[in-house]
Design a protein around this motif. Sequence first.
Motif, mmCIF file in Angstrom:
data_model
loop_
_atom_site.group_PDB
_atom_site.id
_atom_site.type_symbol
_atom_site.label_atom_id
_atom_site.label_comp_id
_atom_site.label_asym_id
_atom_site.label_seq_id
_atom_site.Cartn_x
_atom_site.Cartn_y
_atom_site.Cartn_z
ATOM 1 N N GLY A 276 0.807 -1.211 0.000
ATOM 2 C CA GLY A 276 0.000 0.000 0.000
ATOM 3 C C GLY A 276 0.837 1.257 0.000
ATOM 4 N N TYR A 277 0.294 2.298 0.644
ATOM 5 C CA TYR A 277 0.891 3.633 0.597
ATOM 6 C C TYR A 277 1.319 4.115 1.989
ATOM 7 C CZ TYR A 277 -1.176 3.935 -4.080
ATOM 8 O OH TYR A 277 -1.522 3.708 -5.398
ATOM 9 N N LYS A 278 2.198 5.115 1.976
ATOM 10 C CA LYS A 278 2.678 5.747 3.216
ATOM 11 C C LYS A 278 2.628 7.263 3.062
ATOM 12 C CE LYS A 278 5.051 6.540 7.060
ATOM 13 N NZ LYS A 278 6.470 6.155 7.154
ATOM 14 N N ILE A 321 -8.457 3.411 -0.451
ATOM 15 C CA ILE A 321 -9.718 2.667 -0.380
ATOM 16 C C ILE A 321 -10.159 2.232 -1.768
ATOM 17 C CG2 ILE A 321 -12.184 2.934 0.097
ATOM 18 C CD1 ILE A 321 -11.350 4.760 2.478
ATOM 19 N N THR A 322 -10.089 3.147 -2.723
ATOM 20 C CA THR A 322 -10.516 2.838 -4.095
ATOM 21 C C THR A 322 -9.681 1.719 -4.695
ATOM 22 O OG1 THR A 322 -11.243 5.132 -4.424
ATOM 23 C CG2 THR A 322 -10.859 3.802 -6.402
ATOM 24 N N GLU A 323 -8.394 1.707 -4.400
ATOM 25 C CA GLU A 323 -7.508 0.669 -4.938
ATOM 26 C C GLU A 323 -7.464 -0.571 -4.052
ATOM 27 O OE1 GLU A 323 -3.662 2.389 -5.734
ATOM 28 O OE2 GLU A 323 -4.530 4.106 -6.797
ATOM 29 N N ASN A 355 -14.777 -2.292 2.477
ATOM 30 C CA ASN A 355 -13.583 -3.096 2.757
ATOM 31 C C ASN A 355 -12.862 -2.563 3.993
ATOM 32 O OD1 ASN A 355 -13.985 -4.604 0.388
ATOM 33 N ND2 ASN A 355 -12.873 -3.103 -0.832
ATOM 34 N N ASN A 356 -12.203 -3.462 4.692
ATOM 35 C CA ASN A 356 -11.358 -3.049 5.807
ATOM 36 C C ASN A 356 -9.919 -3.062 5.308
ATOM 37 O OD1 ASN A 356 -10.010 -2.555 8.169
ATOM 38 N ND2 ASN A 356 -10.711 -4.403 9.231
ATOM 39 N N ILE A 357 -9.381 -1.892 5.016
ATOM 40 C CA ILE A 357 -8.009 -1.823 4.502
ATOM 41 C C ILE A 357 -6.975 -1.827 5.627
ATOM 42 C CG2 ILE A 357 -8.737 -0.629 2.392
ATOM 43 C CD1 ILE A 357 -7.497 1.949 3.639
ATOM 44 N N ARG A 358 -7.451 -1.971 6.869
ATOM 45 C CA ARG A 358 -6.576 -2.040 8.037
ATOM 46 C C ARG A 358 -5.544 -0.906 8.051
ATOM 47 N NH1 ARG A 358 -5.475 -8.666 8.431
ATOM 48 N NH2 ARG A 358 -7.674 -9.255 8.108
ATOM 49 N N PRO A 359 -6.013 0.328 8.068
ATOM 50 C CA PRO A 359 -5.063 1.453 8.075
ATOM 51 C C PRO A 359 -4.242 1.455 9.358
ATOM 52 C CG PRO A 359 -7.259 2.229 8.605
ATOM 53 C CD PRO A 359 -7.409 0.782 8.218
ATOM 54 N N VAL A 360 -2.988 1.846 9.233
ATOM 55 C CA VAL A 360 -2.069 1.794 10.366
ATOM 56 C C VAL A 360 -1.652 3.209 10.757
ATOM 57 C CG1 VAL A 360 0.091 0.843 11.261
ATOM 58 C CG2 VAL A 360 -1.223 -0.440 9.549
ATOM 59 N N MET A 361 -1.807 3.514 12.035
ATOM 60 C CA MET A 361 -1.371 4.786 12.591
ATOM 61 C C MET A 361 0.035 4.574 13.169
ATOM 62 S SD MET A 361 -3.203 7.127 15.549
ATOM 63 C CE MET A 361 -4.699 7.426 14.603
ATOM 64 N N ASP A 379 -11.522 0.351 13.009
ATOM 65 C CA ASP A 379 -10.568 -0.737 12.740
ATOM 66 C C ASP A 379 -9.192 -0.201 12.349
ATOM 67 O OD1 ASP A 379 -12.275 -2.989 13.206
ATOM 68 O OD2 ASP A 379 -13.299 -2.509 11.327
ATOM 69 N N ILE A 380 -8.781 0.859 13.016
ATOM 70 C CA ILE A 380 -7.434 1.418 12.824
ATOM 71 C C ILE A 380 -6.462 0.625 13.693
ATOM 72 C CG2 ILE A 380 -5.975 3.446 13.203
ATOM 73 C CD1 ILE A 380 -8.561 5.134 12.710
ATOM 74 N N ILE A 381 -5.288 0.331 13.152
ATOM 75 C CA ILE A 381 -4.257 -0.387 13.896
ATOM 76 C C ILE A 381 -3.201 0.618 14.349
ATOM 77 C CG2 ILE A 381 -2.498 -2.195 13.824
ATOM 78 C CD1 ILE A 381 -4.109 -3.476 11.531
#
Length: 524
Positions: A276-278, A321-323, A355-361, A379-381
């Motif tokens: 993914g992205y950063k 999210i779109t990708e 979708n749950n893209i499981r974004p990470v903080m 559902d933020i990690i």
Amino acid sequence: MDKTIYFGGDIITLEDTLYTDAVLVENGIIKDLDTFDNLIKNNKDANLINLNGATMLPAFLDSHSHLSSLALTTELVKLHNAKSFDDIKNIILKFAKDNNIPKDEWIICFGYDNNNLKEKSHPDKFMLDTINIENPILLTHTSGHMGVVNQKGLDLFNIDKNTKEKPGGKIGRVGNTNEPNGYLEENAFISRCTNVYKTTSDKIKKLINNAQNIYASYGITTAQEGLLTPKELGMLKLGDSIIDIIGYVDIKNYPDLLNNEKDYLKKYNNGVKLLGYKAFLDGSPQGKTAWLTKPYENEKDYKGYPIYEDAQVTNFFKKAITENVQMLIHCNGDAACEQFIRCYKQAKEETNCKNNIRPVMIHSQMLRKDLLPLVKELDIIPSYFVAHTFYWGDVHIKNLGERAYNISPLKSSSDLNIIYTLHQDAPVIMPNMIETIWCATNRITKDGVSIGKDEIITPLDAIKAVTINASYQYFEEDIKGSIKIGKQANFVILSKNPLKIPTSEIKDIEILKTIKLDKVIFEK
């Protein structure tokens, strides 16, 4: 078939049945868990690995670091032990003399910490210009968020009194004038320094392999490239596949790179996978560039600053999210954490995301307890840099006052059943998982201050944060993170069982072996 039976010590599975007597592995995959006698009965041809009283865990997963940067810093001038400006000068002079550096070649240094220097301030160009050499000099702060160059470096960067600052960064000035003093912060620093280091392909291959071996020496079989550009991807492609490496693309500067590298998208290619992205939302708390909702201690109004407006952050999330790819975002200050939550929620609403893209903080240093219910809901990690409690805890108390005692709210996250991970942000510090587990279970500063004892977690929860939780962060919970039938035979063997000794002694545990797919990749 290539079979191995591991036995003869504490084997911690991290599953509902916490311990098993023995593990059968076939062709790099865990085949069975049972007593040794039952496993050997039908597998007399298996290789036998007697732990001899040592403890075996699932191998550690690094949930955030910069592998290629760690690789490069092994070749740079090391300033971690510098205690004064004079130390910095002497280290640079010795390096230049010992290595016969040509006069126009950059001397690149890494690891100074203004908080640990006698002068309690950043160096500047005037200090560096007293070093009697003709080279451009670059000092990178241990956080990686700021640094200093001499006058020759400023000239090469085309920075003078007429150079304007861009949002999200700062150019240090001399007094009340516009003359640059050599100090550069955040975007003003990072954007100019990425292409300074020059080397050959053969050298890069060696450095990348050396870095992988460093991770393996700390029990890690999966590491991260936390800000990937074409340069870092090119470096990783040259390395051998010693450990797995998961990369996140710089969304601001290379928004098309992920989709142009389909051979690496969500699948391993020579040990490298892109997930993914950063992006960055703010800076460093010890550098006082993290974005806060209330001013730093002893500052009238200064709260740090953001890098982006909300609209840009929301667009980053919408793109991910779109990708249907993951988004990792650097947040240290509580204002940055709020922006993450606010913009992710808006992006989900605008895209009608299912979708749950499981974004990470990433870091989540000042993530406030009142924000945790929203973290759970979305559902933020959070991936906590809990080793800050030791390395910079005393600085945080000075800069943040009482707020410092709530950094990395691990116990509060556990109480809400939030899935969180722990990391070291190498090369900021080494990817020492054992030390991080000790930090999470003790929370003691370098000066011996207890910093946030209410947020201490158990050794078991700390271990889960760098194993099974980290595998979930990477969407790899079906193949990594615990010792379970069908998962990869990725193990770390420890000198002692961290669940059976006083937490104060955890830091002294040694890594004896690191095993990936049933093959030893590190042995003490």
